[in-house]
Scaffold this active site. Structure first.
Site, PDB file in Angstrom:
ATOM      1  CB  SER A  83      -0.878   0.044   1.255  1.00 48.98           C
ATOM      2  OG  SER A  83      -2.149  -0.434   1.014  1.00 48.98           O
TER       3      SER A  83
ATOM      4  CG  LEU B 280     -11.609   9.717  -4.877  1.00 52.00           C
ATOM      5  CD1 LEU B 280     -11.828  10.999  -5.674  1.00 52.00           C
ATOM      6  CD2 LEU B 280     -11.421   8.531  -5.838  1.00 52.00           C
TER       7      LEU B 280
ATOM      8  CD  GLU C  98     -15.565  14.429   0.078  1.00 52.10           C
ATOM      9  OE1 GLU C  98     -16.789  14.571   0.349  1.00 52.10           O
ATOM     10  OE2 GLU C  98     -14.901  15.254  -0.570  1.00 52.10           O
ATOM     11  N   PRO C  99     -15.859  10.968   4.320  1.00 53.36           N
ATOM     12  CG  PRO C  99     -15.665  12.150   6.337  1.00 53.36           C
ATOM     13  CD  PRO C  99     -15.365  12.247   4.870  1.00 53.36           C
TER      14      PRO C  99
ATOM     15  CG  HIS D 270     -19.849  11.589  -0.582  1.00 54.57           C
ATOM     16  ND1 HIS D 270     -21.124  11.378  -1.048  1.00 54.57           N
ATOM     17  CD2 HIS D 270     -19.915  12.673   0.217  1.00 54.57           C
ATOM     18  CE1 HIS D 270     -21.924  12.307  -0.568  1.00 54.57           C
ATOM     19  NE2 HIS D 270     -21.218  13.105   0.213  1.00 54.57           N
TER      20      HIS D 270
ATOM     21  CD  GLU E  96      -6.825   1.858  -5.383  1.00 50.05           C
ATOM     22  OE1 GLU E  96      -7.560   2.154  -6.351  1.00 50.05           O
ATOM     23  OE2 GLU E  96      -5.873   2.559  -5.025  1.00 50.05           O
TER      24      GLU E  96
HETATM   25  P1  TGC Z   1     -19.045   7.653 -14.359  1.00 52.83           P
HETATM   26  O1  TGC Z   1     -20.089   8.609 -14.808  1.00 52.83           O
HETATM   27  O2  TGC Z   1     -19.146   6.224 -14.741  1.00 52.83           O
HETATM   28  O3  TGC Z   1     -17.611   8.156 -14.859  1.00 52.83           O
HETATM   29  C1  TGC Z   1     -17.206   9.518 -14.745  1.00 52.83           C
HETATM   30  C2  TGC Z   1     -16.144   9.730 -15.809  1.00 52.83           C
HETATM   31  O4  TGC Z   1     -15.015   8.917 -15.531  1.00 52.83           O
HETATM   32  C3  TGC Z   1     -14.807   7.982 -16.602  1.00 52.83           C
HETATM   33  N1  TGC Z   1     -14.401   6.730 -15.973  1.00 52.83           N
HETATM   34  C4  TGC Z   1     -13.128   6.321 -15.959  1.00 52.83           C
HETATM   35  N2  TGC Z   1     -12.031   6.831 -16.510  1.00 52.83           N
HETATM   36  C5  TGC Z   1     -10.889   6.187 -16.325  1.00 52.83           C
HETATM   37  N3  TGC Z   1     -10.801   5.051 -15.593  1.00 52.83           N
HETATM   38  C6  TGC Z   1     -11.868   4.499 -15.008  1.00 52.83           C
HETATM   39  N4  TGC Z   1     -11.749   3.396 -14.278  1.00 52.83           N
HETATM   40  C7  TGC Z   1     -13.117   5.138 -15.173  1.00 52.83           C
HETATM   41  N5  TGC Z   1     -14.365   4.890 -14.739  1.00 52.83           N
HETATM   42  C8  TGC Z   1     -15.139   5.871 -15.234  1.00 52.83           C
HETATM   43  C9  TGC Z   1     -16.127   7.905 -17.329  1.00 52.83           C
HETATM   44  O5  TGC Z   1     -15.935   7.505 -18.665  1.00 52.83           O
HETATM   45  C10 TGC Z   1     -16.596   9.319 -17.215  1.00 52.83           C
HETATM   46  O6  TGC Z   1     -15.845  10.097 -18.115  1.00 52.83           O
HETATM   47  P2  TGC Z   1     -16.474  11.413 -18.830  1.00 52.83           P
HETATM   48  O7  TGC Z   1     -15.379  11.942 -19.664  1.00 52.83           O
HETATM   49  O8  TGC Z   1     -17.651  10.906 -19.602  1.00 52.83           O
HETATM   50  O9  TGC Z   1     -16.887  12.327 -17.724  1.00 52.83           O
HETATM   51  O10 TGC Z   1     -18.872   7.821 -12.799  1.00 52.83           O
HETATM   52  P3  TGC Z   1     -19.809   7.364 -11.608  1.00 52.83           P
HETATM   53  O11 TGC Z   1     -19.911   8.535 -10.682  1.00 52.83           O
HETATM   54  O12 TGC Z   1     -21.072   6.741 -12.130  1.00 52.83           O
HETATM   55  O13 TGC Z   1     -18.900   6.267 -10.865  1.00 52.83           O
HETATM   56  C11 TGC Z   1     -18.464   5.116 -11.483  1.00 52.83           C
HETATM   57  C12 TGC Z   1     -17.794   4.190 -10.439  1.00 52.83           C
HETATM   58  C13 TGC Z   1     -18.787   3.733  -9.412  1.00 52.83           C
HETATM   59  C14 TGC Z   1     -17.278   2.983 -11.204  1.00 52.83           C
HETATM   60  C15 TGC Z   1     -16.615   4.911  -9.761  1.00 52.83           C
HETATM   61  O14 TGC Z   1     -17.046   5.983  -9.037  1.00 52.83           O
HETATM   62  C16 TGC Z   1     -15.793   4.023  -8.869  1.00 52.83           C
HETATM   63  O15 TGC Z   1     -14.878   3.364  -9.354  1.00 52.83           O
HETATM   64  N6  TGC Z   1     -16.068   3.995  -7.516  1.00 52.83           N
HETATM   65  C17 TGC Z   1     -15.204   3.335  -6.574  1.00 52.83           C
HETATM   66  C18 TGC Z   1     -14.396   4.368  -5.802  1.00 52.83           C
HETATM   67  C19 TGC Z   1     -13.011   3.897  -5.478  1.00 52.83           C
HETATM   68  O16 TGC Z   1     -12.505   2.940  -6.032  1.00 52.83           O
HETATM   69  N7  TGC Z   1     -12.329   4.622  -4.604  1.00 52.83           N
HETATM   70  C20 TGC Z   1     -10.967   4.323  -4.297  1.00 52.83           C
HETATM   71  C21 TGC Z   1     -10.340   5.439  -3.501  1.00 52.83           C
HETATM   72  S1  TGC Z   1      -8.549   5.407  -3.482  1.00 52.83           S
HETATM   73  C22 TGC Z   1      -8.187   4.080  -2.509  1.00 52.83           C
HETATM   74  O17 TGC Z   1      -8.998   3.306  -2.108  1.00 52.83           O
HETATM   75  C23 TGC Z   1      -6.764   3.890  -2.210  1.00 52.83           C
HETATM   76  S2  TGC Z   1      -6.397   2.506  -1.234  1.00 52.83           S
HETATM   77  C24 TGC Z   1      -4.827   2.313  -1.744  1.00 52.83           C
HETATM   78  C25 TGC Z   1      -3.925   1.558  -0.901  1.00 52.83           C
HETATM   79  O18 TGC Z   1      -3.756   1.816   0.309  1.00 52.83           O
HETATM   80  O19 TGC Z   1      -3.263   0.671  -1.520  1.00 52.83           O
HETATM   81  P1  FAD Z   2     -19.416   2.514   0.992  1.00 53.84           P
HETATM   82  O1  FAD Z   2     -19.242   3.159  -0.333  1.00 53.84           O
HETATM   83  O2  FAD Z   2     -20.257   3.193   2.003  1.00 53.84           O
HETATM   84  O3  FAD Z   2     -19.966   1.035   0.753  1.00 53.84           O
HETATM   85  C1  FAD Z   2     -20.507   0.231   1.821  1.00 53.84           C
HETATM   86  C2  FAD Z   2     -21.044  -1.058   1.189  1.00 53.84           C
HETATM   87  O4  FAD Z   2     -22.093  -0.735   0.273  1.00 53.84           O
HETATM   88  C3  FAD Z   2     -19.977  -1.794   0.367  1.00 53.84           C
HETATM   89  O5  FAD Z   2     -20.182  -3.179   0.480  1.00 53.84           O
HETATM   90  C4  FAD Z   2     -20.289  -1.356  -1.050  1.00 53.84           C
HETATM   91  O6  FAD Z   2     -19.846  -2.258  -2.037  1.00 53.84           O
HETATM   92  C5  FAD Z   2     -21.814  -1.291  -1.004  1.00 53.84           C
HETATM   93  N1  FAD Z   2     -22.346  -0.424  -2.064  1.00 53.84           N
HETATM   94  C6  FAD Z   2     -22.165   0.911  -2.218  1.00 53.84           C
HETATM   95  N2  FAD Z   2     -22.786   1.339  -3.333  1.00 53.84           N
HETATM   96  C7  FAD Z   2     -23.373   0.254  -3.898  1.00 53.84           C
HETATM   97  C8  FAD Z   2     -24.142   0.018  -5.078  1.00 53.84           C
HETATM   98  N3  FAD Z   2     -24.414   1.019  -5.936  1.00 53.84           N
HETATM   99  N4  FAD Z   2     -24.547  -1.235  -5.344  1.00 53.84           N
HETATM  100  C9  FAD Z   2     -24.234  -2.262  -4.503  1.00 53.84           C
HETATM  101  N5  FAD Z   2     -23.508  -2.112  -3.363  1.00 53.84           N
HETATM  102  C10 FAD Z   2     -23.087  -0.865  -3.081  1.00 53.84           C
HETATM  103  N6  FAD Z   2      -9.469   6.134  -0.101  1.00 53.84           N
HETATM  104  C11 FAD Z   2      -8.724   7.112  -0.679  1.00 53.84           C
HETATM  105  O7  FAD Z   2      -9.246   8.014  -1.326  1.00 53.84           O
HETATM  106  N7  FAD Z   2      -7.370   7.122  -0.542  1.00 53.84           N
HETATM  107  C12 FAD Z   2      -6.711   6.195   0.169  1.00 53.84           C
HETATM  108  O8  FAD Z   2      -5.473   6.233   0.258  1.00 53.84           O
HETATM  109  C13 FAD Z   2      -7.462   5.155   0.807  1.00 53.84           C
HETATM  110  N8  FAD Z   2      -6.846   4.222   1.578  1.00 53.84           N
HETATM  111  C14 FAD Z   2      -7.610   3.314   2.278  1.00 53.84           C
HETATM  112  C15 FAD Z   2      -6.988   2.472   3.197  1.00 53.84           C
HETATM  113  C16 FAD Z   2      -7.742   1.569   3.939  1.00 53.84           C
HETATM  114  C17 FAD Z   2      -7.070   0.702   4.954  1.00 53.84           C
HETATM  115  C18 FAD Z   2      -9.142   1.484   3.736  1.00 53.84           C
HETATM  116  C19 FAD Z   2      -9.953   0.491   4.491  1.00 53.84           C
HETATM  117  C20 FAD Z   2      -9.759   2.324   2.818  1.00 53.84           C
HETATM  118  C21 FAD Z   2      -9.015   3.265   2.108  1.00 53.84           C
HETATM  119  N9  FAD Z   2      -9.609   4.184   1.248  1.00 53.84           N
HETATM  120  C22 FAD Z   2      -8.875   5.168   0.628  1.00 53.84           C
HETATM  121  C23 FAD Z   2     -11.062   4.242   1.148  1.00 53.84           C
HETATM  122  C24 FAD Z   2     -11.689   3.195   0.210  1.00 53.84           C
HETATM  123  O9  FAD Z   2     -11.433   3.490  -1.115  1.00 53.84           O
HETATM  124  C25 FAD Z   2     -13.187   3.146   0.498  1.00 53.84           C
HETATM  125  O10 FAD Z   2     -13.343   2.559   1.786  1.00 53.84           O
HETATM  126  C26 FAD Z   2     -13.962   2.371  -0.546  1.00 53.84           C
HETATM  127  O11 FAD Z   2     -13.955   3.058  -1.784  1.00 53.84           O
HETATM  128  C27 FAD Z   2     -15.420   2.105  -0.107  1.00 53.84           C
HETATM  129  O12 FAD Z   2     -16.017   3.233   0.401  1.00 53.84           O
HETATM  130  P2  FAD Z   2     -16.782   3.204   1.832  1.00 53.84           P
HETATM  131  O13 FAD Z   2     -15.865   2.581   2.809  1.00 53.84           O
HETATM  132  O14 FAD Z   2     -17.273   4.556   2.078  1.00 53.84           O
HETATM  133  O15 FAD Z   2     -17.978   2.197   1.621  1.00 53.84           O
END
Ligand code: TGC
Ligand code: FAD
Length: 398
Positions: free
Chosen positions: A102, A142, A144-145, A147, A374
């Site tokens: 990570s 990215l 938020e509490p 979102h 992710e």
């Molecule tokens: P949506 O309307 O589908 O898309 C908005 C715009 O983004 C484009 N797009 C992408 N572009 C590049 N790569 C992707 N994977 C993309 N997915 C979508 C899309 O084409 C559109 O472009 P434009 O030009 O038309 O505006 O967006 P939505 O709001 O409906 O959301 C789609 C969804 C649910 C798939 C997306 O929000 C999502 O992936 N949600 C999950 C959030 C997430 O993964 N968060 C991670 C936070 S970082 C983290 O967890 C770090 S942990 C790291 C560690 O410790 O190792």
């Molecule tokens: P929520 O979005 O509230 O989801 C709760 C449950 O509901 C999940 O099971 C989910 O799959 C389900 N759910 C939500 N929407 C739907 C739907 N439409 N349909 C079906 N099921 C749904 N984020 C960063 O930005 N940067 C970082 O560096 C980072 N590091 C992290 C490190 C750790 C150790 C952890 C645990 C998280 C980290 N995150 C980071 C945050 C991480 O990306 C989020 O926790 C993740 O994206 C899920 O968001 P949430 O926890 O708010 O769960």
């Protein structure tokens, strides 16, 4: 018993996957493997138990010195390696601990990649060489509490005051937050979602560490507090316009996880296999029971299928790039299967399976975070579902 206790196939590589790697790739893998064995492995259980990552700055510099930070990026002091090289590094790091992978993922694939892909020349020259060297640590804000899965609804704002930007809001669960020198923060502006490189010593910025985690304990996870954080005009990442930009960064980090999960699973499998061959119950090694062999065989199937999938995606990424849904195939499958392998390994170790004397439950608990961050397993299921059907099922009313 008529069968020989000597395996007739290499249990570490039964499908001969090593033969699909070049000498240079094996050298990269072995460098990271040795670094982990010498520098991290002797301490990791202790760090996990204490819930800390001591000397994170020294560790970052040492990882920088072996080229592991931003290693798949080109220029600006980065190593310019291939996607497969980077994947192999993630595998070895996560075989040690998901928290170490990570640290490297967030630095290279999220914070550095965001600046590399969307920053100005000045921003790249200012931040990237020191980040590649591990002298500057980055984080990526990215979530938020309120979102997480739906970052498009974020509430953090960036408003203009003359030529300056003023940031207000909260980010949650941010890896490396409390140790970061620069935070890449995503915020809503009048013109949509934009990214900012925020020096963490800017007044109004704070990053309290999140405690009481039972997963990713050897990793720093923080809240980011942004109260009237004033930034100069040149803090905005000029190339990042809209949610597409942070989601593009996630593709990079998710790709690393595809490989990393294989590492955690490998470590759990190897531990279970060694344990099963030596633990005697009812007068024979437990590896001699059919039920244990079925577990080991199923674990090996999923482990090496996951490894092949990672290698396939890596080769494809190097040759053509990847569709985001292809990354989701790997992230969903490999993390889910790795978690299952760890849970099965835990059963093979019996009571010892719950002890930090063995790496299994540490990997298992870590992978609970990896399954969620992710993009949760559910999000990746829906991304694949949308790609297959053309119909988004996220529930958005947009
Ligand atoms: P949506 O309307 O589908 O898309 C908005 C715009 O983004 C484009 N797009 C992408 N572009 C590049 N790569 C992707 N994977 C993309 N997915 C979508 C899309 O084409 C559109 O472009 P434009 O030009 O038309 O505006 O967006 P939505 O709001 O409906 O959301 C789609 C969804 C649910 C798939 C997306 O929000 C999502 O992936 N949600 C999950 C959030 C997430 O993964 N968060 C991670 C936070 S970082 C983290 O967890 C770090 S942990 C790291 C560690 O410790 O190792
Ligand atoms: P929520 O979005 O509230 O989801 C709760 C449950 O509901 C999940 O099971 C989910 O799959 C389900 N759910 C939500 N929407 C739907 C739907 N439409 N349909 C079906 N099921 C749904 N984020 C960063 O930005 N940067 C970082 O560096 C980072 N590091 C992290 C490190 C750790 C150790 C952890 C645990 C998280 C980290 N995150 C980071 C945050 C991480 O990306 C989020 O926790 C993740 O994206 C899920 O968001 P949430 O926890 O708010 O769960």
């Amino acid at each position: 018993m008529t069968s020989s206790p000597v395996p007739s196939i290499d249990p570490a590589d039964p499908l001969g996957i090593d033969a699909l790697l070049t000498e240079d790739e094996i050298a990269v893998r072995d460098t990271i493997r040795k670094f982990c064995a010498d520098r991290i492995q002797p301490h990791i259980a202790e760090w996990f138990e204490a819930g800390e990552l001591p000397q994170a700055r020294d560790l970052a510099r040492e990882l920088g010195a072996i080229g592991a930070l931003g290693m798949h990026l080109h220029g600006y002091g980065c190593a310019g390696m291939s996607a497969v090289d980077y994947g192999l590094a993630c595998l070895e790091l996560e075989a040690c601990d998901s928290g170490i992978r990570s640290l490297v993922s967030v630095q290279g694939s999220l914070a550095m990649y965001a600046i590399w892909a969307f920053g100005s020349e000045e921003q790249k020259n200012h931040w990237l060489p020191r980040m590649a060297a591990g002298e500057v640590i980055g984080c990526f804000g990215l979530t938020e509490p309120d979102h997480g899965s739906d970052p498009g609804s974020m509430r953090t704002t960036a408003t203009r005051d003359g030529s300056d930007w003023i940031l207000n809001g909260r980010k949650m669960w941010i890896t490396n937050g409390s140790i970061a020198d620069v935070a890449v923060v995503w915020a809503r502006t009048d013109g949509g979602i934009r990214g900012f490189a925020v020096p963490t010593d800017t007044p109004g910025f704070a990053a309290p560490e999140i405690k009481h985690k039972l997963s990713l304990r050897a990793s720093v996870t923080s809240e980011l507090v942004l109260d009237d954080v004033r930034l100069p005009a040149d803090a905005i990442l000029p190339g990042a316009d809209g949610l597409r930009a942070p989601l593009s960064c996630l593709n990079e980090a998710r790709y690393g996880i595809v490989w990393g999960a294989v590492g955690a699973a490998r470590s759990a499998f190897e531990t279970a296999l060694a344990y099963a061959r030596t633990r005697v119950q009812f007068g024979r090694p437990i590896a001699g029971f059919q039920l244990t062999q079925a577990k080991l065989a199923d674990m090996a199937l999923e482990l090496h299928k996951a490894h092949l999938l990672a290698l396939h995606l890596g080769r494809r990424k190097d040759a053509h790039g990847l569709h985001p849904a292809q990354v989701s195939f790997g992230k969903l499958n490999n993390v889910r299967e790795a978690l299952d392998i760890c849970r099965t390994a835990r059963t093979i170790l019996g009571a010892n399976g719950i002890s930090l004397e063995y790496p299994v439950i540490r990997h298992m608990n870590n992978l609970e975070s990896v399954l969620t961050y992710e993009g949760t397993a559910e999000m990746h299921t829906l991304i694949i579902g949308q790609a297959l059907t053309g119909i988004p099922a996220f529930g958005s009313t947009k």
